[in-house]
Design an enzyme around this catalytic site. Structure first.
Site, PDB file in Angstrom:
ATOM      1  N   SER A  84      17.956  19.550  19.658  1.00 46.99           N
ATOM      2  CA  SER A  84      18.657  18.290  19.430  1.00 46.99           C
ATOM      3  C   SER A  84      18.196  17.699  18.094  1.00 46.99           C
ATOM      4  O   SER A  84      18.339  18.358  17.066  1.00 46.99           O
ATOM      5  CB  SER A  84      18.431  17.342  20.616  1.00 46.99           C
ATOM      6  OG  SER A  84      19.425  16.342  20.630  1.00 46.99           O
ATOM      7  N   GLU A  98      25.787  23.304  18.984  1.00 47.42           N
ATOM      8  CA  GLU A  98      25.952  22.581  20.261  1.00 47.42           C
ATOM      9  C   GLU A  98      25.952  21.104  19.925  1.00 47.42           C
ATOM     10  O   GLU A  98      25.496  20.714  18.855  1.00 47.42           O
ATOM     11  CB  GLU A  98      24.813  22.933  21.239  1.00 47.42           C
ATOM     12  CG  GLU A  98      23.403  22.529  20.789  1.00 47.42           C
ATOM     13  CD  GLU A  98      23.004  21.101  21.138  1.00 47.42           C
ATOM     14  OE1 GLU A  98      23.557  20.501  22.075  1.00 47.42           O
ATOM     15  OE2 GLU A  98      22.121  20.561  20.429  1.00 47.42           O
ATOM     16  N   HIS A 148      22.698  20.684  25.549  1.00 50.57           N
ATOM     17  CA  HIS A 148      22.281  19.558  26.375  1.00 50.57           C
ATOM     18  C   HIS A 148      22.676  19.711  27.838  1.00 50.57           C
ATOM     19  O   HIS A 148      23.102  18.751  28.485  1.00 50.57           O
ATOM     20  CB  HIS A 148      22.841  18.258  25.795  1.00 50.57           C
ATOM     21  CG  HIS A 148      22.107  17.807  24.560  1.00 50.57           C
ATOM     22  ND1 HIS A 148      22.299  18.398  23.331  1.00 50.57           N
ATOM     23  CD2 HIS A 148      21.168  16.852  24.377  1.00 50.57           C
ATOM     24  CE1 HIS A 148      21.522  17.800  22.431  1.00 50.57           C
ATOM     25  NE2 HIS A 148      20.830  16.856  23.032  1.00 50.57           N
TER      26      HIS A 148
END
Lengths: 306, 306
Positions: free
Chosen positions: B110, B203, B273
């Site tokens: 992330s 992502e 996630h």
């Protein structure tokens, strides 16, 4: 830097929609308004075709309409109907060669910032301004009146009361900027913003504080802040907290990421997603004065083209 | 490309928090888990100081903790506690000179994508992986087990069933990627992503469709897609509509902006996630096979360092 000629009574202008879908009623009203200024108004062929759920039309049709007005000799300004999102999908496919032979004003803001940056990259001035979709918004009168005056050649000074967070000083340089998200969105591309020696104007809407911080960090990390002549912050509207509060104001975020530099910083300029949203000329030579009493942004006479 | 040495029983690792604030209970549990693997665990000095509303600590304290573990010879891996936002505020101020003498694994995903890109820019492999804040999440077992195995030197193949939208083909290249927002956030900076000849993994979470589209356009406009060897899409979680529906799926958006290229594209990889969030090694040589039955991502033996 090429400055397109000011509009005159009787000139023709074209309304296009390079981004989000638009309401035809609003365009009808805007057309009548532009006509009341003594302009002839043409509407892009596909702006209401409704063949995409989000964009005003498919990329191909939006390109067709924009290209038609870029090429049409009698069209003296291209008025972008609204922002939203979508301009970056088409700007690389527009052919500016006819336009460069006979430059004309292109107006708009928000997502249209992408177009302004493309025009800066080919050294043509353009008009960051309110859009037809907002001409009839309550309190839009001033924004619209300024747009008219500036399209017809006036260059009014914008004066605002001093904000206690302003960083005092004097800056000279060409104006560049617009929507912060779109400025950052240009990085790495052929229309990447060139801020060196310039007065940068930023505004944004609907972002989270952490995203605003992240964008300012990206501008700093890409060396787009360090050589600024000056920084002008317009409206930052509906800036939101995320899961955890950020507990820094927009002003503090902007000051934090520019604290290592010495240029003046002025807040609360009437530019962005609130009224009044006063126009400014991308690429015009300007002076920013930030003193104890006020901040003002004024235009210099252009001595030569470019 | 430098490959840090695999962990061994008895090695020490350090937990840092370069981004969002973290819950001390979760870190206690994660520490116990890492210890159950035979590791000694040290916790960054300031990760719970609570002197910022959003970040785990001030920039200076986050830098201090990270730098301490970068420099400490006995620390053999640096485990980032969680993402959120904040890494880009500190990465330019980290000194990697000691680290480059004795490289060690750095893990996370992330927001930690920013760190991975910085490490790629100095030619060191790192581990895109789940984070301590999520070790005890329901269904996290597989993600955590893979992280352990990979830190200890295994390089398992990831195999997923064919998706009907996959673009078939074979790709060889080093792996790079992570959170799409952070990949785009690197453009124009010293840690700008270099995708040429590589297999790109993307992502994201919580974005609007139009933002996802805008980011893919920025990657395309900055020529980061055209020279890819292959593209792997992980999870795109909680992707939201905005004022107007975008009416294109995530897969169609990704395919739309890569349709002019020929590399294989594989969807539904267990990365991102959601669980399982399987690790991959940034900078490792890999092969992507996308055929009618499945898509698989496997590691090649590294012949030389770098």
């Amino acid at each position: 830097m090429i400055q397109p000629p000011a509009l005159k009574q009787g000139d023709s202008v074209g309304i296009v929609a390079p981004a989000r879908k638009i309401d035809s009623m609003l365009i009808d009203t805007a057309k009548a308004m532009l006509e009341s200024w003594g302009l002839k108004v043409e509407i892009g062929q596909h702006i209401f075709v409704d063949d995409h759920s989000y964009f005003s039309a498919s990329d191909e049709k939006r390109i067709h309409d924009f290209q038609t007005f870029l090429n049409a000799e009698h069209i003296r300004a291209i008025i972008c109907a609204r922002g939203g999102y979508g301009s970056t999908r088409i700007i690389d496919r527009l052919d500016f060669s006819n336009f460069l032979q006979r430059p004309k004003w292109i107006t708009g803001y928000s997502d249209i910032t992408a177009l302004h940056l493309m025009l800066q990259s080919i050294q043509v001035q353009s008009m960051h301004s309110t859009v037809p979709a907002l001409f009839t918004k309550p309190d839009a009168d001033l924004s619209v009146a300024y747009l008219k005056n500036m399209l017809f050649g006036e260059r009014p000074t914008i004066q605002v009361k001093a904000d206690e967070k302003n960083r005092l000083g004097l800056a000279n340089g060409r104006l560049i900027g617009g929507n912060l998200s779109l400025l950052v969105d240009s990085l790495g591309t052929s229309s990447e913003i060139d801020t060196s020696g310039k007065i940068l104007i930023i505004e944004d809407v609907g972002e989270h504080y952490y995203r605003l911080d992240r964008m300012m960090v990206q501008l700093r990390r890409s060396n787009k802040l360090k050589n600024l002549s000056g920084l002008v912050a317009g409206y930052f509207t509906d800036i939101k907290e995320s899961v955890l509060p950020f507990n820094e104001t927009v002003k503090d975020i902007i000051l934090n990421h520019t604290k290592e530099y010495n240029f003046p910083v002025a807040f609360n300029f009437p530019i962005g997603h609130e009224e009044p949203n006063l126009p400014f000329v991308e690429g015009a030579n300007a002076m920013l004065v930030v003193n104890e009493q006020e901040a003002s942004l004024s235009y210099k006479k252009e001595l030569i083209n470019p």
